[in-house]
Write a protein that holds these residues in place. Structure first.
Motif, PDB file in Angstrom:
ATOM      1  N   GLY A  44       0.907  -1.289   0.002  1.00 33.45           N
ATOM      2  CA  GLY A  44      -0.013   0.071   0.003  1.00 33.45           C
ATOM      3  C   GLY A  44       0.840   1.427   0.039  1.00 33.45           C
ATOM      4  O   GLY A  44       0.571   2.180  -0.620  1.00 33.45           O
ATOM      5  N   THR A  45       1.873   1.237   0.747  1.00 34.77           N
ATOM      6  CA  THR A  45       2.890   2.575   0.821  1.00 34.77           C
ATOM      7  C   THR A  45       3.511   2.695  -0.610  1.00 34.77           C
ATOM      8  O   THR A  45       3.566   3.631  -1.049  1.00 34.77           O
ATOM      9  N   ARG A  46       3.857   1.681  -1.087  1.00 38.01           N
ATOM     10  CA  ARG A  46       4.743   1.642  -2.391  1.00 38.01           C
ATOM     11  C   ARG A  46       3.613   2.022  -3.537  1.00 38.01           C
ATOM     12  O   ARG A  46       4.214   2.857  -4.198  1.00 38.01           O
ATOM     13  N   MET A  47       2.501   1.788  -3.379  1.00 33.18           N
ATOM     14  CA  MET A  47       1.404   2.001  -4.503  1.00 33.18           C
ATOM     15  C   MET A  47       1.173   3.617  -4.450  1.00 33.18           C
ATOM     16  O   MET A  47       0.869   4.226  -5.369  1.00 33.18           O
ATOM     17  N   MET A  48       1.104   3.950  -3.137  1.00 32.22           N
ATOM     18  CA  MET A  48       0.921   5.179  -2.706  1.00 32.22           C
ATOM     19  C   MET A  48       1.834   6.190  -3.174  1.00 32.22           C
ATOM     20  O   MET A  48       1.662   7.461  -3.974  1.00 32.22           O
ATOM     21  N   VAL A  49       3.133   5.887  -3.094  1.00 38.62           N
ATOM     22  CA  VAL A  49       4.310   6.529  -3.367  1.00 38.62           C
ATOM     23  C   VAL A  49       4.372   6.634  -4.752  1.00 38.62           C
ATOM     24  O   VAL A  49       4.811   7.674  -5.583  1.00 38.62           O
ATOM     25  N   LEU A  50       4.162   5.493  -5.514  1.00 36.12           N
ATOM     26  CA  LEU A  50       4.358   5.286  -6.936  1.00 36.12           C
ATOM     27  C   LEU A  50       3.206   6.446  -7.588  1.00 36.12           C
ATOM     28  O   LEU A  50       3.508   7.284  -8.645  1.00 36.12           O
ATOM     29  N   PHE A  51       2.180   6.417  -7.205  1.00 37.97           N
ATOM     30  CA  PHE A  51       0.942   7.392  -7.804  1.00 37.97           C
ATOM     31  C   PHE A  51       1.248   8.861  -7.326  1.00 37.97           C
ATOM     32  O   PHE A  51       1.278   9.590  -8.292  1.00 37.97           O
ATOM     33  N   ILE A  52       1.722   9.129  -6.138  1.00 36.30           N
ATOM     34  CA  ILE A  52       2.360  10.561  -5.819  1.00 36.30           C
ATOM     35  C   ILE A  52       3.264  11.054  -6.790  1.00 36.30           C
ATOM     36  O   ILE A  52       3.584  12.058  -7.275  1.00 36.30           O
ATOM     37  N   GLY A  53       4.267  10.063  -7.115  1.00 38.61           N
ATOM     38  CA  GLY A  53       5.368  10.348  -7.941  1.00 38.61           C
ATOM     39  C   GLY A  53       5.149  10.611  -9.258  1.00 38.61           C
ATOM     40  O   GLY A  53       5.679  11.633 -10.003  1.00 38.61           O
ATOM     41  N   GLY A  54       4.345   9.856  -9.779  1.00 40.86           N
ATOM     42  CA  GLY A  54       3.764   9.984 -11.217  1.00 40.86           C
ATOM     43  C   GLY A  54       3.077  11.298 -11.187  1.00 40.86           C
ATOM     44  O   GLY A  54       3.211  12.261 -12.227  1.00 40.86           O
TER      45      GLY A  54
END
Length: 129
Positions: A44-54
């Motif tokens: 969940g943390t990695r997905m959140m960081v992935l979307f925020i980075g995008g």
């Protein structure tokens, strides 16, 4: 000057967060069940960081194109190189090496392409007498 360094830093941080998110999601093992598997503890943390980075890349691109200023674009390849280190720190299998190669080629290619486009827009032709 402040805006240039902010956009440069935005590019670097966004690309590093994309590398961290993607490399972390590559760690999840294949699911043997037909109805789904439990997610990894930090998925969940990695997905959140992935979307925020995008999403963080969009304002940086908009500022670069609207200001017709290409030097902050060097943050893309810089972030790509640091992102390669982050991705290869997560693992050394073939998938991580492919991710590293795609990241370097993509970030460098986008930077060169946008620089060429910005220079062609900002350089106006001389009027013919």
């Amino acid at each position: 000057m402040f805006l240039k360094s902010t956009v440069f830093t935005g590019f670097v941080v966004a690309v590093i967060s994309l590398a961290w998110g993607i490399s972390g999601l590559m760690n999840t093992p294949p699911c043997p069940y037909a109805r789904g598997c439990p997610a990894a503890p930090d998925a969940g943390t990695r997905m959140m960081v992935l979307f925020i980075g995008g999403f963080a890349l969009a304002p940086c691109f908009i500022l670069v194109v609207r200001r017709l200023d290409w030097p902050p674009l060097t943050g893309l390849p810089t972030g790509g190189v640091i992102g390669v280190a982050v991705a290869l720190e997560s693992g050394q299998t073939l998938g991580y090496w492919i991710l590293a190669a795609v990241m370097v080629v993509t970030t460098s290619g986008i930077a060169v392409w946008l620089r060429t486009a910005i220079r062609s827009i900002s350089v106006s032709p001389e009027p013919v007498d």
